[in-house]
Design a protein around this motif. Structure first.
Motif, PDB file in Angstrom:
ATOM      1  N   GLN A 219       0.624 -12.435   0.743  1.00 14.20           N
ATOM      2  CA  GLN A 219       1.349 -12.951  -0.416  1.00 14.20           C
ATOM      3  C   GLN A 219       2.468 -13.892   0.045  1.00 14.20           C
ATOM      4  OE1 GLN A 219       0.202 -11.894  -3.681  1.00 14.20           O
ATOM      5  NE2 GLN A 219      -1.389 -11.407  -2.172  1.00 14.20           N
ATOM      6  N   ASP A 220       3.028 -14.659  -0.885  1.00 14.09           N
ATOM      7  CA  ASP A 220       4.081 -15.619  -0.557  1.00 14.09           C
ATOM      8  C   ASP A 220       5.319 -14.971   0.060  1.00 14.09           C
ATOM      9  OD1 ASP A 220       2.543 -17.723  -1.459  1.00 14.09           O
ATOM     10  OD2 ASP A 220       3.415 -17.693  -3.465  1.00 14.09           O
ATOM     11  N   ASP A 221       5.573 -13.702  -0.256  1.00 11.10           N
ATOM     12  CA  ASP A 221       6.756 -13.019   0.284  1.00 11.10           C
ATOM     13  C   ASP A 221       6.480 -12.290   1.596  1.00 11.10           C
ATOM     14  OD1 ASP A 221       5.215 -10.920  -0.617  1.00 11.10           O
ATOM     15  OD2 ASP A 221       6.783 -10.002  -1.845  1.00 11.10           O
ATOM     16  N   GLY A 222       5.255 -12.391   2.117  1.00 20.22           N
ATOM     17  CA  GLY A 222       4.902 -11.751   3.373  1.00 20.22           C
ATOM     18  C   GLY A 222       4.294 -10.362   3.216  1.00 20.22           C
ATOM     19  N   SER A 223       4.245  -9.850   2.003  1.00  9.82           N
ATOM     20  CA  SER A 223       3.589  -8.570   1.768  1.00  9.82           C
ATOM     21  C   SER A 223       2.077  -8.812   1.661  1.00  9.82           C
ATOM     22  CB  SER A 223       4.118  -7.912   0.496  1.00  9.82           C
ATOM     23  OG  SER A 223       3.779  -8.690  -0.635  1.00  9.82           O
ATOM     24  N   LEU A 224       1.318  -7.733   1.592  1.00  6.32           N
ATOM     25  CA  LEU A 224      -0.138  -7.852   1.541  1.00  6.32           C
ATOM     26  C   LEU A 224      -0.686  -7.130   0.322  1.00  6.32           C
ATOM     27  CD1 LEU A 224      -0.752  -7.121   5.299  1.00  6.32           C
ATOM     28  CD2 LEU A 224      -0.928  -9.308   4.174  1.00  6.32           C
ATOM     29  N   LEU A 225      -1.767  -7.675  -0.231  1.00  2.00           N
ATOM     30  CA  LEU A 225      -2.453  -7.081  -1.372  1.00  2.00           C
ATOM     31  C   LEU A 225      -3.857  -6.733  -0.923  1.00  2.00           C
ATOM     32  CD1 LEU A 225      -2.392  -6.368  -4.389  1.00  2.00           C
ATOM     33  CD2 LEU A 225      -3.185  -8.685  -4.850  1.00  2.00           C
ATOM     34  N   ALA A 226      -4.187  -5.445  -0.944  1.00  2.00           N
ATOM     35  CA  ALA A 226      -5.499  -4.962  -0.476  1.00  2.00           C
ATOM     36  C   ALA A 226      -6.619  -5.490  -1.364  1.00  2.00           C
ATOM     37  CB  ALA A 226      -5.510  -3.449  -0.436  1.00  2.00           C
ATOM     38  N   LEU A 227      -7.744  -5.834  -0.728  1.00  2.00           N
ATOM     39  CA  LEU A 227      -8.922  -6.307  -1.455  1.00  2.00           C
ATOM     40  C   LEU A 227      -9.901  -5.189  -1.757  1.00  2.00           C
ATOM     41  CD1 LEU A 227      -9.675  -9.668   0.371  1.00  2.00           C
ATOM     42  CD2 LEU A 227      -8.566  -9.326  -1.828  1.00  2.00           C
ATOM     43  N   ASN A 228      -9.942  -4.152  -0.948  1.00  2.00           N
ATOM     44  CA  ASN A 228     -10.941  -3.086  -1.098  1.00  2.00           C
ATOM     45  C   ASN A 228     -10.568  -2.126  -2.182  1.00  2.00           C
ATOM     46  OD1 ASN A 228     -11.840  -4.454   1.043  1.00  2.00           O
ATOM     47  ND2 ASN A 228     -11.766  -2.764   2.467  1.00  2.00           N
TER      48      ASN A 228
ATOM     49  N   ILE B 162       4.486  -4.557  11.249  1.00  2.00           N
ATOM     50  CA  ILE B 162       4.398  -3.533  10.201  1.00  2.00           C
ATOM     51  C   ILE B 162       4.723  -4.225   8.877  1.00  2.00           C
ATOM     52  CG2 ILE B 162       5.255  -1.321   9.343  1.00  2.00           C
ATOM     53  CD1 ILE B 162       3.756  -1.168  12.033  1.00  2.00           C
ATOM     54  N   VAL B 163       3.803  -4.128   7.921  1.00  2.00           N
ATOM     55  CA  VAL B 163       3.944  -4.826   6.640  1.00  2.00           C
ATOM     56  C   VAL B 163       3.746  -3.850   5.483  1.00  2.00           C
ATOM     57  CG1 VAL B 163       3.215  -7.073   7.531  1.00  2.00           C
ATOM     58  CG2 VAL B 163       1.506  -5.476   6.686  1.00  2.00           C
ATOM     59  N   ARG B 164       4.163  -4.289   4.307  1.00  2.00           N
ATOM     60  CA  ARG B 164       3.967  -3.504   3.085  1.00  2.00           C
ATOM     61  C   ARG B 164       2.596  -3.878   2.508  1.00  2.00           C
ATOM     62  NH1 ARG B 164       7.389  -4.709  -2.131  1.00  2.00           N
ATOM     63  NH2 ARG B 164       6.152  -6.542  -1.778  1.00  2.00           N
ATOM     64  N   LEU B 165       1.767  -2.884   2.303  1.00  2.00           N
ATOM     65  CA  LEU B 165       0.415  -3.080   1.771  1.00  2.00           C
ATOM     66  C   LEU B 165       0.358  -2.461   0.381  1.00  2.00           C
ATOM     67  CD1 LEU B 165      -2.594  -3.878   2.162  1.00  2.00           C
ATOM     68  CD2 LEU B 165      -2.927  -1.592   3.137  1.00  2.00           C
ATOM     69  N   THR B 166      -0.094  -3.244  -0.590  1.00  3.62           N
ATOM     70  CA  THR B 166      -0.200  -2.764  -1.970  1.00  3.62           C
ATOM     71  C   THR B 166      -1.664  -2.743  -2.382  1.00  3.62           C
ATOM     72  OG1 THR B 166       1.942  -3.741  -2.497  1.00  3.62           O
ATOM     73  CG2 THR B 166       0.523  -3.174  -4.354  1.00  3.62           C
ATOM     74  N   PHE B 167      -2.073  -1.628  -2.962  1.00  5.88           N
ATOM     75  CA  PHE B 167      -3.402  -1.490  -3.554  1.00  5.88           C
ATOM     76  C   PHE B 167      -3.192  -1.387  -5.053  1.00  5.88           C
ATOM     77  CE2 PHE B 167      -6.738   1.123  -5.381  1.00  5.88           C
ATOM     78  CZ  PHE B 167      -7.877   0.499  -4.899  1.00  5.88           C
ATOM     79  N   ALA B 168      -3.827  -2.271  -5.814  1.00  3.87           N
ATOM     80  CA  ALA B 168      -3.634  -2.269  -7.265  1.00  3.87           C
ATOM     81  C   ALA B 168      -4.979  -2.362  -7.980  1.00  3.87           C
ATOM     82  CB  ALA B 168      -2.745  -3.436  -7.679  1.00  3.87           C
ATOM     83  N   ARG B 169      -5.204  -1.432  -8.902  1.00  2.00           N
ATOM     84  CA  ARG B 169      -6.382  -1.439  -9.771  1.00  2.00           C
ATOM     85  C   ARG B 169      -5.913  -0.994 -11.144  1.00  2.00           C
ATOM     86  NH1 ARG B 169      -8.145  -3.734  -6.126  1.00  2.00           N
ATOM     87  NH2 ARG B 169     -10.102  -3.497  -5.032  1.00  2.00           N
ATOM     88  N   GLY B 170      -5.916  -1.912 -12.092  1.00  4.39           N
ATOM     89  CA  GLY B 170      -5.455  -1.576 -13.436  1.00  4.39           C
ATOM     90  C   GLY B 170      -4.014  -1.109 -13.393  1.00  4.39           C
ATOM     91  N   ALA B 171      -3.756   0.082 -13.942  1.00 10.44           N
ATOM     92  CA  ALA B 171      -2.397   0.627 -13.965  1.00 10.44           C
ATOM     93  C   ALA B 171      -2.039   1.338 -12.660  1.00 10.44           C
ATOM     94  CB  ALA B 171      -2.247   1.594 -15.129  1.00 10.44           C
ATOM     95  N   LEU B 172      -3.041   1.633 -11.817  1.00  8.41           N
ATOM     96  CA  LEU B 172      -2.796   2.318 -10.553  1.00  8.41           C
ATOM     97  C   LEU B 172      -2.235   1.341  -9.528  1.00  8.41           C
ATOM     98  CD1 LEU B 172      -3.111   4.812  -8.707  1.00  8.41           C
ATOM     99  CD2 LEU B 172      -5.384   3.934  -8.141  1.00  8.41           C
ATOM    100  N   ARG B 173      -1.141   1.748  -8.882  1.00  9.78           N
ATOM    101  CA  ARG B 173      -0.515   0.908  -7.864  1.00  9.78           C
ATOM    102  C   ARG B 173      -0.049   1.828  -6.729  1.00  9.78           C
ATOM    103  NH1 ARG B 173       0.747  -3.836  -8.746  1.00  9.78           N
ATOM    104  NH2 ARG B 173       2.074  -5.124  -7.487  1.00  9.78           N
ATOM    105  N   ILE B 174      -0.587   1.600  -5.519  1.00 10.27           N
ATOM    106  CA  ILE B 174      -0.215   2.389  -4.348  1.00 10.27           C
ATOM    107  C   ILE B 174       0.388   1.433  -3.319  1.00 10.27           C
ATOM    108  CG2 ILE B 174      -1.029   3.870  -2.479  1.00 10.27           C
ATOM    109  CD1 ILE B 174      -3.397   4.604  -4.329  1.00 10.27           C
TER     110      ILE B 174
END
Length: 137
Positions: A128-137, A84-96
């Motif tokens: 990411q280097d800290d083990g979290s994930l950054l969504a591509l979609n 179970i990991v932390r997934l971040t979705f980021a587009r401009g100012a929006l961050r989920i």
């Protein structure tokens, strides 16, 4: 004729070079440290520079005294399958930020598939280097 005999002896004698070998048995998944390496003379190919091995992870078990080859090593896995990991979705100012389950192992900078636990949808993400994930979609 004498040079021919010397040449034949050189071909027949196995060439030995100093390579790095395991100082102890290294189970699969071990992160290599300087204490895990020792120099040995061997006619088998292997890594000669410690900086090429230190900090990498073993793909398989490497037994004590066996020369270490680059194909036996991989970048350290920061994310394990089914973790179970932390997934971040980021587009401009929006961050989920949400939780996700990894569907494969991944090292820093690799793209892996994860499943969003809330929506049950699968997305590609960069580790990411800290083990979290950054969504591509």
């Amino acid at each position: 004729m004498r040079w021919l005999a010397v040449f034949m002896l050189m071909l027949a004698a196995p060439s030995q070079a100093s390579v790095l070998a395991a100082a102890r048995t290294l189970p699969a998944g071990t992160i290599i440290a300087a204490a895990d390496l020792r120099a040995v003379d061997s006619n088998r190919p292997g890594i000669t520079d410690p900086s090429q091995a230190i900090g990498l992870q073993t793909r398989i078990t490497i037994y004590e005294g066996r020369p270490i080859q680059s194909n036996l090593l991989q970048p350290p896995r920061l994310v394990q399958r089914n973790q179970i990991v932390r997934l971040t979705f980021a587009r401009g100012a929006l961050r989920i930020v949400t939780s996700a389950r990894s569907l494969s192992d991944g090292a820093s900078g690799e793209v892996i598939r994860v499943m969003n636990l809330d929506s049950r949808s699968s997305v590609d993400a960069v580790v990411q280097d800290d083990g979290s994930l950054l969504a591509l979609n």
